[in-house]
Design a protein around this motif. Structure first.
Motif, short mmCIF file in Angstrom:
data_model
loop_
_atom_site.label_atom_id
_atom_site.label_comp_id
_atom_site.label_asym_id
_atom_site.label_seq_id
_atom_site.Cartn_x
_atom_site.Cartn_y
_atom_site.Cartn_z
N MET A 1 0.82 -1.20 0.00
CA MET A 1 0.00 0.00 0.00
C MET A 1 0.86 1.25 0.00
O MET A 1 0.58 2.21 -0.72
N GLN A 2 1.91 1.26 0.80
CA GLN A 2 2.76 2.43 0.89
C GLN A 2 3.44 2.73 -0.44
O GLN A 2 3.54 3.88 -0.86
N GLU A 3 3.88 1.68 -1.13
CA GLU A 3 4.52 1.88 -2.44
C GLU A 3 3.54 2.44 -3.45
O GLU A 3 3.87 3.36 -4.21
N LEU A 4 2.31 1.94 -3.45
CA LEU A 4 1.29 2.43 -4.38
C LEU A 4 0.95 3.89 -4.07
O LEU A 4 0.82 4.71 -4.98
N SER A 11 -1.68 9.87 -0.09
CA SER A 11 -1.24 9.35 1.21
C SER A 11 -1.78 7.95 1.45
O SER A 11 -2.79 7.54 0.86
N GLY A 12 -1.11 7.22 2.35
CA GLY A 12 -1.61 5.91 2.75
C GLY A 12 -2.98 6.04 3.41
O GLY A 12 -3.83 5.16 3.27
N ARG A 13 -3.19 7.15 4.11
CA ARG A 13 -4.49 7.39 4.75
C ARG A 13 -5.60 7.46 3.71
O ARG A 13 -6.70 6.96 3.94
N THR A 14 -5.30 8.09 2.56
CA THR A 14 -6.30 8.19 1.49
C THR A 14 -6.66 6.81 0.96
O THR A 14 -7.84 6.49 0.76
N LEU A 15 -5.64 5.97 0.76
CA LEU A 15 -5.91 4.61 0.30
C LEU A 15 -6.74 3.83 1.31
O LEU A 15 -7.64 3.08 0.94
N ARG A 16 -6.43 3.99 2.58
CA ARG A 16 -7.21 3.30 3.60
C ARG A 16 -8.66 3.79 3.60
O ARG A 16 -9.59 2.99 3.76
N ARG A 35 -1.92 -4.22 3.03
CA ARG A 35 -2.81 -4.31 1.88
C ARG A 35 -1.96 -4.43 0.62
O ARG A 35 -1.00 -3.70 0.44
N TYR A 36 -2.36 -5.36 -0.26
CA TYR A 36 -1.62 -5.59 -1.50
C TYR A 36 -2.55 -5.32 -2.70
O TYR A 36 -3.69 -5.79 -2.71
N TYR A 37 -2.02 -4.57 -3.68
CA TYR A 37 -2.82 -4.15 -4.83
C TYR A 37 -2.20 -4.68 -6.12
O TYR A 37 -1.01 -4.51 -6.36
#
Length: 260
Positions: A1-4, A11-16, A35-37
């Motif tokens: 998740m962080q890499e994406l 931000s990672g917060r946005t993805l979450r 989380r893996y995408y």
């Protein structure tokens, strides 16, 4: 998740958040909570970010992406969003003009003049109009006015100024509010209200028409802006009294009279 998140510039917060609201699901969540995408999720994120740049709400974006795999839903949604943005721009342009007018009058040491012609039927009085006569009434009158060209607005205002000036002339000629001249002009004034879509007079709603005219008569009588518009305080009060008498006389058979 962080890499994406880093590659996407978010931000990672946005993805979450996207995951929490069901907008973007990861392919899997590891035992460690990561989380893996995969490729499909990355493709979906790309479309989310493109649509987000247009200002489209996340709920609408979700609807577009989940509706169909064809571009038709996205095209339809973008078209609707474009129309909404155009309406917002038009509303902003009107507010800019209002501020420019106020600023100009202040610089001249004058009070900004109330828009007499559409008192109660323009942007500044939206809440009151909607409360009294409903959203459709405000939208109809507002769209009618802002749909006019500048020249058409000027012509309509010139007619309105002449309408108000006539009240002063009738008073100066010595007529009483119940005279034939005054009541003839009161009838003309009521007909003038009927030109504005969204008003009760335009719709032929007798009870609401009487209420509206009486309310405006109160404004004519008490509001200093209207005293200026009519030329004198006496003329404004004279018009108010004549209009009240006009609607009082019409009440028993006003359905026909107000519809014309």
């Amino acid at each position: 998740m962080q890499e994406l998140a880093e590659r996407a510039g978010i931000s990672g917060r946005t993805l979450r958040h996207y995951h929490q609201i069901g907008l973007l699901e990861p392919d899997r969540v590891g035992s460690n909570g990561y989380r893996y995408y995969g490729a499909d999720a990355v493709s979906r994120l790309q479309r989310i970010l493109l649509l987000r740049e247009t200002g489209m709400p996340l709920a609408d974006i979700a609807g577009v992406l989940d509706a169909t795999t064809t571009p038709a839903a996205e095209t339809e949604a973008l078209t609707g969003h474009l129309e909404h943005l155009a309406q917002e721009r038009a509303a902003l342009d009107r507010r800019i003009k209002a501020v420019e007018h106020t600023l100009s009058m202040r610089r001249q040491g004058r009070e900004p003049r109330m828009d007499v012609m559409l008192e109660g039927f323009n942007d500044r009085y939206e809440e009151e109009v909607v409360e009294r006569w409903g959203r459709d009434a405000f939208d109809a009158s507002n769209q009618w006015w802002h749909g006019k060209s500048v020249q058409q607005q000027k012509e309509w205002k010139a007619r309105a100024d002449a309408l108000l000036a006539r009240w002063r002339e009738i008073l100066q000629d010595g007529h009483e509010m119940d005279s034939a001249k005054a009541q003839e002009h009161a009838a003309v004034h009521v007909e003038w209200f009927k030109e504005i879509p969204g008003t009760p007079t335009h719709a032929g709603d007798t009870a609401k028409s009487v209420d509206m005219i009486r309310g405006l008569a109160d404004q004519y009588e008490t509001n200093p802006d209207f005293h200026v518009a009519f030329g004198t305080q006496e003329a404004a009060r004279f018009a108010a009294s004549a209009l009240r008498l006009r609607v009082r006389r019409l009440e028993p058979s006003s359905a026909d009279d107000l519809r014309g």
